[in-house]
Design a protein around this motif. Structure first.
Motif, mmCIF file in Angstrom:
data_model
loop_
_atom_site.group_PDB
_atom_site.id
_atom_site.type_symbol
_atom_site.label_atom_id
_atom_site.label_comp_id
_atom_site.label_asym_id
_atom_site.label_seq_id
_atom_site.Cartn_x
_atom_site.Cartn_y
_atom_site.Cartn_z
ATOM 1 N N PHE A 42 -11.243 -7.236 9.468
ATOM 2 C CA PHE A 42 -12.158 -8.377 9.537
ATOM 3 C C PHE A 42 -11.416 -9.710 9.625
ATOM 4 N N ASP A 43 -10.167 -9.762 9.116
ATOM 5 C CA ASP A 43 -9.427 -11.023 9.150
ATOM 6 C C ASP A 43 -8.654 -11.216 10.448
ATOM 7 N N GLY A 44 -8.855 -10.332 11.431
ATOM 8 C CA GLY A 44 -8.224 -10.480 12.734
ATOM 9 C C GLY A 44 -6.929 -9.699 12.905
ATOM 10 N N ARG A 45 -6.369 -9.219 11.807
ATOM 11 C CA ARG A 45 -5.160 -8.402 11.909
ATOM 12 C C ARG A 45 -5.536 -6.949 12.206
ATOM 13 N N GLU A 46 -4.498 -6.108 12.337
ATOM 14 C CA GLU A 46 -4.733 -4.677 12.501
ATOM 15 C C GLU A 46 -4.213 -3.948 11.277
ATOM 16 N N MET A 47 -4.964 -2.968 10.818
ATOM 17 C CA MET A 47 -4.577 -2.168 9.669
ATOM 18 C C MET A 47 -3.291 -1.397 9.988
ATOM 19 N N PRO A 48 -2.331 -1.367 9.067
ATOM 20 C CA PRO A 48 -1.156 -0.515 9.292
ATOM 21 C C PRO A 48 -1.598 0.944 9.419
ATOM 22 N N VAL A 49 -0.789 1.746 10.086
ATOM 23 C CA VAL A 49 -1.122 3.162 10.243
ATOM 24 C C VAL A 49 -1.238 3.828 8.869
ATOM 25 N N PHE A 50 -2.334 4.572 8.671
ATOM 26 C CA PHE A 50 -2.542 5.286 7.412
ATOM 27 C C PHE A 50 -3.084 6.674 7.737
ATOM 28 N N THR A 51 -3.110 7.551 6.747
ATOM 29 C CA THR A 51 -3.582 8.919 6.965
ATOM 30 C C THR A 51 -4.863 9.172 6.182
ATOM 31 N N ARG A 52 -5.692 10.033 6.752
ATOM 32 C CA ARG A 52 -6.912 10.495 6.090
ATOM 33 C C ARG A 52 -7.140 11.961 6.468
#
Length: 206
Positions: free
Chosen positions: A37-47
């Motif tokens: 939402f703040d314009g950045r991209e989430m770092p790669v994470f696992t689910r």
């Protein structure tokens, strides 16, 4: 103020995906990133993601007698809690590929309760637990006669052992309030029924 739903599936990037378990159900592990939402991209994470097909659930209701049919059966997911793992639930079944939910409703009504619905009112479609599973439930109220309803049902080779009970609508709704019914599909359907009973009964000439 920003409106919701500014993102869509194209704002999610799956870097890698693998199936880590395949049995009665399937479990995938995903490496992904998505817009923030703040314009950045989430770092790669696992689910981990529980892959389960869509299901159809039906609350059988007789507007003339003002009664519902609920199914009692063992549920492994309720084992280990301070309650019986035999739950009161709706008629329900998994959708086959390309199978309309209405067809699933009629098939399962016969298999699980010996019922044929003369009308199916759509309540809603909802995601069961979207943080971890793909399953969507198509939820209906099915109009029936409860005059001869009840008894033992289920497909034996699928290890189903089902007792169909007939309750007054008031008693079934009361079981939500006192916690005897605590599964989502039954709660949603019975609360919908509480709101729509007057209309359904009026349409049935009551």
């Amino acid at each position: 103020m920003t409106s919701p739903f500014q993102f869509n599936a194209s704002d999610v990037h799956v870097e890698r995906r693998e199936t880590v378990f395949q049995g009665f159900f399937r479990l995938d592990k995903l490496w992904l990133t998505h817009a923030r939402f703040d314009g950045r991209e989430m770092p790669v994470f696992t689910r981990e993601l529980f892959i389960r097909g869509d299901a159809t659930c039906v609350l059988p209701y007789d507007p003339v007698r003002d009664e519902v049919v609920l199914l009692e059966q063992f549920r492994l997911g309720a084992l280990g809690r301070e309650q019986s793992p035999w739950l009161l639930e709706l008629v329900a079944g998994m959708n086959e590929a390309g199978e309309p939910p209405e067809d699933v409703a009629q098939r399962e009504g016969q298999e699980e309760a010996g019922l044929s619905f003369h009308k199916l009112d759509r309540i809603c479609d909802y995601l069961v637990s979207p943080g971890g599973t793909t399953e969507m439930v198509h939820l209906y109220c099915g109009l029936v006669s409860t005059e001869s309803a009840g008894g033992l049902f289920g497909v034996e080779h699928e290890h189903e052992d089902i007792r169909a009970h007939v309750f007054s609508a008031d008693e079934a709704i009361g079981m939500i309030r006192d916690g005897r019914i605590n599964n989502a599909a039954a709660i949603i359907a019975l609360q919908w029924l509480e709101l729509n009973r007057p209309k359904l009964r009026h349409e049935a000439g009551q």
